[in-house]
Design a protein around this motif. Structure first.
Motif: not given
Length: 323
Positions: A38-47
């Protein structure tokens, strides 16, 4: 060692369904696989987007030239058995990270690096700070139409309307760090120290207690009643960033804001609305950051008084027309 991960629409749906079944506050280690995904999915969208707080620390290793956000590419991946996000430079040059402590959470690859949330969580536990997820916040950001590439988190009405500051003060008072996005990784987790957090815990505890009493028997009220907690929450967020640990100006400002909580002037459960958002909140936050000595403290009270006066002037009781 690096394996690409592609989430299908069904994968995202299943991830959201799992999240919906959890308690509102979830220990990062309750299900490490799901948390890191979940956190990786979130970060991937933010980068590379407007909420990417890491971008300002990224430079090309050979030229020392700052890397523009548009040149950052992110992808979900698995690295050495851990789920993370690969961040690469579209110009293929290797990347140097200048944010102290962030390399603790990364592994470098040609032309970039991999962010591994599990390493951040493990580091925080060693510092006796507990990483957690907040289900409600993830539902509003990661699993909603909200676009973290183009929409600022702090501009969203739900941050104000749902009284995030109360939830946040509860977390800090409990020595829990919300670890679910790049802001949390870069601004809070990198180089985090329990000694610094201990300076914020007493004011967070006081804030949680006073807000709980003010909004009792609920956790939230009308929009005008949230404006004090909104400002206090924004400043509390800074207090648990390494550069601002123990900031006298910020602690004093939160105390001054909490002193304005008054049910007789703004009843949180009355039918009240707001004509406009008081921009003087920016002045309060700026003054909190600026104050360094006790001699400067009166300017904090002046700023808070002005902000509260604006809140009162902008608050009204809407009328309804009976047909």
């Amino acid at each position: 060692m690096l394996k690409s991960i592609e989430l299908t629409n069904k994968d995202v749906y299943d991830l959201k369904a799992w999240l919906c079944q959890q308690e509102d506050i979830i220990s990062f280690f309750h299900n490490l696989q799901q948390s890191t995904l979940i956190v990786s999915h979130t970060i991937q969208q933010e980068i590379g987007g407007i909420n990417d707080n890491l971008a300002r620390y990224l430079y090309e290793a050979d030229t020392e030239k700052k890397i523009e956000r548009v040149n950052l590419h992110s992808a979900l991946c698995e690295y050495d058995g851990m789920i993370g996000v690969s961040v690469t430079n579209k110009n293929s040059a290797d990347i140097r990270i200048t944010l102290p402590g962030f390399n603790e959470f990364t592994r470098f690859i040609p032309g970039g690096f991999v962010i591994l949330p599990a390493l951040a969580a493990a580091y925080l536990v060693r510092e006796n700070i507990e990483p957690v997820l907040v289900k409600r916040w993830l539902m509003q950001t990661t699993f909603s139409p909200f676009n973290p590439k183009t929409d600022l988190y702090q501009d969203q009405l739900w941050v104000l309307s749902e009284n995030h500051a109360l939830i946040y003060s509860e977390r800090i008072a409990s020595c829990q760090i919300v670890l679910q996005g790049i802001h949390d990784m870069a601004d809070h987790a990198a180089n985090a120290k329990i000694s610094g957090w201990k300076k914020a815990i007493p004011i967070a505890t006081e804030m949680c207690y006073q807000l709980t009493n003010y909004f009792h028997p609920y956790q939230q009220g009308n929009i005008p009643s949230h404006l004090i907690s909104f400002a206090a929450g924004t400043i509390l967020d800074e207090l648990v960033q390494v550069s601002y640990y123990g900031s006298m100006g910020r602690i004093t400002t939160i105390q001054a804001l909490l002193a304005k909580l008054n049910k007789t002037e703004i009843n949180p459960h009355a039918v009240l609305a707001l004509k406009d958002f008081p921009v003087s909140v920016d002045h309060v936050i700026a003054v909190a950051a600026k104050i360094k000595t006790k001699q400067d403290i009166p300017s904090i009270y002046a700023a808070v008084d002005g902000y509260y006066e604006d809140i009162l002037n902008l608050t009204y009781m809407p009328t309804t027309t009976v047909m």
